[in-house]
Design a protein around this motif. Structure first.
Motif, PDB file in Angstrom:
ATOM      1  N   SER A  13     -47.894  20.390  39.602  1.00  0.00           N
ATOM      2  CA  SER A  13     -47.671  18.968  39.839  1.00  0.00           C
ATOM      3  C   SER A  13     -48.391  18.533  41.109  1.00  0.00           C
ATOM      4  O   SER A  13     -48.404  19.259  42.114  1.00  0.00           O
ATOM      5  CB  SER A  13     -46.172  18.687  39.979  1.00  0.00           C
ATOM      6  N   ARG A 184     -39.614   8.135  45.442  1.00  0.00           N
ATOM      7  CA  ARG A 184     -40.539   7.319  44.642  1.00  0.00           C
ATOM      8  C   ARG A 184     -41.802   8.140  44.387  1.00  0.00           C
ATOM      9  O   ARG A 184     -42.849   7.895  44.987  1.00  0.00           O
ATOM     10  CB  ARG A 184     -40.876   6.022  45.376  1.00  0.00           C
ATOM     11  N   PRO A 185     -41.710   9.129  43.507  1.00  0.00           N
ATOM     12  CA  PRO A 185     -42.860  10.016  43.294  1.00  0.00           C
ATOM     13  C   PRO A 185     -44.090   9.287  42.787  1.00  0.00           C
ATOM     14  O   PRO A 185     -45.219   9.714  43.040  1.00  0.00           O
ATOM     15  CB  PRO A 185     -42.340  11.025  42.267  1.00  0.00           C
ATOM     16  N   GLU A 186     -43.879   8.178  42.082  1.00  0.00           N
ATOM     17  CA  GLU A 186     -45.028   7.445  41.550  1.00  0.00           C
ATOM     18  C   GLU A 186     -45.901   6.871  42.664  1.00  0.00           C
ATOM     19  O   GLU A 186     -47.098   6.623  42.465  1.00  0.00           O
ATOM     20  CB  GLU A 186     -44.561   6.326  40.615  1.00  0.00           C
ATOM     21  N   ALA A 189     -48.099   9.818  43.723  1.00  0.00           N
ATOM     22  CA  ALA A 189     -48.969  10.090  42.574  1.00  0.00           C
ATOM     23  C   ALA A 189     -50.037   9.010  42.447  1.00  0.00           C
ATOM     24  O   ALA A 189     -51.183   9.291  42.069  1.00  0.00           O
ATOM     25  CB  ALA A 189     -48.147  10.173  41.295  1.00  0.00           C
ATOM     26  N   ARG A 214     -52.414   2.341  37.724  1.00  0.00           N
ATOM     27  CA  ARG A 214     -51.021   2.268  37.265  1.00  0.00           C
ATOM     28  C   ARG A 214     -50.849   2.945  35.906  1.00  0.00           C
ATOM     29  O   ARG A 214     -49.846   3.636  35.668  1.00  0.00           O
ATOM     30  CB  ARG A 214     -50.571   0.806  37.198  1.00  0.00           C
ATOM     31  N   VAL A 217     -50.935   6.801  36.325  1.00  0.00           N
ATOM     32  CA  VAL A 217     -49.688   7.298  36.918  1.00  0.00           C
ATOM     33  C   VAL A 217     -48.545   7.208  35.910  1.00  0.00           C
ATOM     34  O   VAL A 217     -47.744   8.145  35.775  1.00  0.00           O
ATOM     35  CB  VAL A 217     -49.359   6.505  38.199  1.00  0.00           C
ATOM     36  N   ARG A 218     -48.466   6.107  35.206  1.00  0.00           N
ATOM     37  CA  ARG A 218     -47.386   5.932  34.224  1.00  0.00           C
ATOM     38  C   ARG A 218     -47.445   7.010  33.146  1.00  0.00           C
ATOM     39  O   ARG A 218     -46.427   7.610  32.790  1.00  0.00           O
ATOM     40  CB  ARG A 218     -47.495   4.547  33.592  1.00  0.00           C
ATOM     41  N   ALA A 221     -46.519  10.630  34.399  1.00  0.00           N
ATOM     42  CA  ALA A 221     -45.128  10.872  34.790  1.00  0.00           C
ATOM     43  C   ALA A 221     -44.414  11.772  33.787  1.00  0.00           C
ATOM     44  O   ALA A 221     -43.580  12.605  34.165  1.00  0.00           O
ATOM     45  CB  ALA A 221     -44.387   9.544  34.935  1.00  0.00           C
ATOM     46  N   ASP A 224     -44.795  15.364  34.671  1.00  0.00           N
ATOM     47  CA  ASP A 224     -44.486  15.684  36.069  1.00  0.00           C
ATOM     48  C   ASP A 224     -45.713  15.551  36.967  1.00  0.00           C
ATOM     49  O   ASP A 224     -45.859  16.279  37.939  1.00  0.00           O
ATOM     50  CB  ASP A 224     -43.891  17.092  36.181  1.00  0.00           C
ATOM     51  N   TYR A 225     -46.587  14.635  36.636  1.00  0.00           N
ATOM     52  CA  TYR A 225     -47.774  14.346  37.441  1.00  0.00           C
ATOM     53  C   TYR A 225     -48.656  15.580  37.643  1.00  0.00           C
ATOM     54  O   TYR A 225     -49.245  15.768  38.709  1.00  0.00           O
ATOM     55  CB  TYR A 225     -47.382  13.758  38.804  1.00  0.00           C
TER      56      TYR A 225
END
Length: 249
Positions: A13, A184-186, A189, A214, A217-218, A221, A224-225
């Motif tokens: 990840s 806020r892992p996003e 990422a 975006r 990243v979406r 997710a 797990d990135y």
């Protein structure tokens, strides 16, 4: 540093850059980190014995040294690095007439860096930017100018590594800062995706690239990135596939 190179190679990840429970050391670096039982010049992967003190880039000795001055730590340099590199939210440049921070306090008093910065922030021209720059730097104050763990500064003042972030949240030390970032892992990422996309396109990103970031990243997710998911999202994006397309007349 070996961590950023190994995590893509092992398709881990991207969040491991913040939250890895391992690092790479030889005998000399292990001694610097306080990790016992490591001998020889060969770097090897080891589990971290204390996640409060190390883990990911925030506790990386080289980066902590790079964001310090020769004679002391710098919450400002460390905070700016974090905003730039981890959050992709660089602060504005300082005004040209900002005075340097006094070394060692005033009148020979051995005040801490935190105390000197708090006095510095009383100037209206400095307060706004330092409100966002200083807190993450304060959270890393338990590392000295070479990235070694400490409980007191060079003058013997006890280290206060608590910090109130711009959103009002209070964190304690590197572990608290890391936990806040991982809520806020996003966000992190997204920083990784921005840098990968910029490299893939061979240019800096523009406002029109935000939807691509975006979307990458979406979609990543769900995996797990992982690096493979982030990279696949970029190479499948219209921005990458059409990067060499001739502009319309």
């Amino acid at each position: 540093t070996r961590l950023p190179a190994r995590t893509p190679r092992e398709d881990r990840s991207g969040l491991d850059l913040l939250d890895a429970d391992y690092t790479f050391v030889n005998e000399r670096l292990a001694r610097h980190y306080g990790i016992p039982g490591i001998y020889g010049s060969r770097f090897r992967r080891v589990a971290l014995p204390d996640r409060e003190q190390r883990g990911g880039l925030l506790g990386h000795g080289g980066l902590l040294a790079l964001t310090s001055y020769p004679t002391r730590t710098s919450p400002v340099l460390r905070g700016k690095w974090l905003l730039d590199t981890i959050l992709a939210a660089p602060p504005p440049s300082p005004p040209a007439d900002v005075p340097a921070l006094p070394e060692g306090g005033e009148g020979g008093r051995t005040t801490s860096v935190r105390e000197r910065l708090e006095r510095h922030r009383q100037a209206p021209a400095c307060a706004t930017c330092h409100a966002s720059i200083d807190p993450p730097g304060f959270a890393l104050e338990q590392f000295d100018g070479l990235g070694a763990w400490r409980t007191a500064d060079e003058f013997g003042n006890p280290i206060d590594a608590t910090a109130t972030m711009p959103n009002g949240r209070t964190v304690a030390g590197m572990a608290g800062l890391r936990a806040l970032l991982l809520e806020r892992p996003e966000q992190f990422a997204g920083t990784v995706a921005e840098k990968l996309l910029s490299y893939a396109l061979g240019r800096g990103l523009e406002h029109v690239d935000r939807p691509t970031v975006r979307a990458v990243v979406r979609d990543a997710a769900a995996d797990d990135y992982r690096w493979s998911a982030l990279i696949a999202g970029i190479v499948k994006s219209p921005a990458f596939l059409m990067r060499n397309a001739a502009p319309a007349d």
